[in-house]
Design an enzyme around this catalytic site. Structure first.
Site, mmCIF file in Angstrom:
data_model
loop_
_atom_site.group_PDB
_atom_site.id
_atom_site.type_symbol
_atom_site.label_atom_id
_atom_site.label_comp_id
_atom_site.label_asym_id
_atom_site.label_seq_id
_atom_site.Cartn_x
_atom_site.Cartn_y
_atom_site.Cartn_z
ATOM 1 N N CYS A 1 0.771 -1.257 0.005
ATOM 2 C CA CYS A 1 0.088 0.043 0.038
ATOM 3 C C CYS A 1 0.605 1.170 0.134
ATOM 4 O O CYS A 1 0.806 2.083 -0.877
ATOM 5 C CB CYS A 1 -0.887 0.076 1.288
ATOM 6 S SG CYS A 1 -2.238 -1.324 1.216
ATOM 7 N N LYS B 1 6.500 -6.425 7.370
ATOM 8 C CA LYS B 1 5.995 -5.800 8.792
ATOM 9 C C LYS B 1 5.523 -7.187 9.461
ATOM 10 O O LYS B 1 5.441 -8.436 9.042
ATOM 11 C CB LYS B 1 4.744 -5.066 8.850
ATOM 12 C CG LYS B 1 3.462 -5.454 8.261
ATOM 13 C CD LYS B 1 2.291 -4.802 8.252
ATOM 14 C CE LYS B 1 1.710 -4.534 9.488
ATOM 15 N NZ LYS B 1 0.331 -3.602 9.657
#
Length: 450
Positions: free
Chosen positions: A266, A327
């Site tokens: 994103c 992440k």
């Protein structure tokens, strides 16, 4: 309600499963037959906590189905979600070919009124293009059916997408029709009970809201990394600074953790896309371009630290790498800092022994078999016979490790921590040379302490 999703990628699959879980009847359409067959067997193509049992249960209960038959998908739902990918084009702008292909597919098969919802992250003006494509196909068919195109952007965080769907901060609906807004209010009613989270606005504002949100978060990350780089040079500790500014309610603690750069599907893509949108209308988005530039530079920081520590002599050295995903709680390695680091180490003649709780298969898919890459079964196994440990992803169980084991695994124990997981003073007690992001400098060597 009867709902159809085109695209069972990250956004489509999670949102479809959660809508089915509250009682809606959902059909997911995808062109990948193998993916569809696997989903019917309970094999989920992505790692997302809590998603698998929801998909399996609702498929078995008949509220969630998967197909490659576009016609049956269009005929199923009054509401048609477009949730296909919008990858960056060569110039960084969003590629809308898959979105427009779905619009054409819906128009080809629709036999009555439809509400067509852009769930994909799309540039401002995409709804107009979708409307034009649908109208064009209907005209070519010689039919006239009512349809509305709506912007309903997603705000899911990888690693907590299921919770985000069930308890959304906001539900943004871009439409000029009160009737359509009421339909969407009914669709999302199970997630909108405590207080009204539905925000209705015009379509273009909804499209821009998604980009603005992601670009704001990316800006916070790059800003904090910029301050961390200053802290190193000024003899300050960025972790103390973080606490100092985060206590201000106007700033808050979220997204102000310094590190080795942001990645994922994103932030990098959306910052680039909004820059290209601005360029196309003759506006110079100076802040956004700086956000992107800082992030590129930050992803090179760990390699620079490593090269500096070893005086540029990396040929034949082996590095343990903890964390491959961009992440925690995901297997996504798109734009991950780990990729920049590994590729730089390989170019310098070094080898990597990597471990990640979820992204090992994805790493294998991306890089295949290489003599300079070993994927290890445990974090501890990655430490065997290495010259240094590099931490790239802040997985929870990396936070409390056996530092004596780490020290004993290397002749001269060195940790390069791209996520500031540990306290420098503790590392000093264990005799570990410790480099982190934005901490106090140790002489001329950089951010290390021993």
């Amino acid at each position: 309600m009867k709902v159809t999703f085109f695209g069972v990628g990250y956004v489509g699959l999670v949102q479809a499963a959660i809508l089915a879980d509250v009682g809606h009847h959902v059909v997911c359409v995808d062109v990948d037959q193998e993916k569809v067959d696997n989903l019917k067997k309970g094999i989920i193509p992505i790692y997302e906590p809590d998603l698998t049992p929801i998909v399996i249960e609702n498929y078995q209960n008949g509220r969630l189905n998967f197909t490659t038959d576009a016609k049956s998908g269009v005929n199923h739902g009054e509401i048609q979600f477009i949730a296909v990918g919008t990858p960056p084009d060569e110039d960084g702008s969003a590629d809308l070919q898959y979105v427009l292909a779905v619009a054409e597919m819906i128009a080809t098969h629709m036999q009555g009124p439809k509400i067509i919802i852009d769930k994909s992250t799309v540039p401002v003006g995409t709804a107009d293009k979708v409307s034009a494509r649908v109208a064009e196909v209907l005209t070519s068919r010689g039919v006239s059916y009512a349809f509305n195109v709506v912007s309903n952007p997603e705000f899911l965080k990888e690693g907590s997408a299921v919770a985000d769907c069930r308890r959304p901060d906001r539900i943004v609906v871009g439409t000029d029709s009160d009737t359509v807004a009421d339909v969407l209010r009914e669709l999302y009613a199970p997630f909108n009970r405590n207080h009204d989270r539905l925000i209705v606005m015009d379509i273009r504002s909804a499209e821009l809201t998604k980009y603005a949100a992601n670009c704001m978060l990316a800006t916070k990350i790059s800003f904090m990394n910029e301050i961390a780089n200053l802290a190193e040079r000024l003899g300050a500790d960025i972790e103390a600074v973080r606490l100092g500014i985060g206590s201000d309610s106007r700033i808050g603690y979220q997204f102000i953790y310094p590190g080795c750069g942001y990645g994922g599907s994103c932030f990098p893509k959306d910052v680039q896309a909004l820059i290209r949108t601005a360029d196309a209308i003759g506006y110079q988005p100076e802040v956004l371009k700086s956000v992107e530039a800082v992030n590129y530079r930050q992803k090179e920081k760990l390699f620079a630290m490593i090269s500096d520590h070893f005086s540029g002599e990396l040929v034949g050295k082996t590095f343990a790498l903890w964390g491959l995903s961009f992440k925690p709680n995901t297997d996504d390695m798109r734009e991950a800092p780990s990729r920049v680091l590994m590729e730089s180490l390989w170019a310098a003649g070094a080898k990597v022994q990597a471990y990640d709780p979820e992204a090992m298969q994805e790493c294998q898919r991306i890089y295949g078999s290489r003599s300079d890459l070993a994927l290890m079964e445990t974090a501890e196994a990655a430490l065997c016979d290495v010259d240094a440990l590099v931490i790239v992803t802040e997985w929870q169980h990396f936070r409390a490790m056996d530092f004596d084991l780490i020290g004993d695994s290397m002749s001269e124990p060195v940790i390069f921590d791209g996520r500031n997981l540990y306290e420098p003073s503790r590392m000093r007690k264990h005799g570990i040379t410790y480099y982190s992001i934005g901490r106090k400098m140790n002489g001329l060597k950089g951010a290390g302490c021993k």
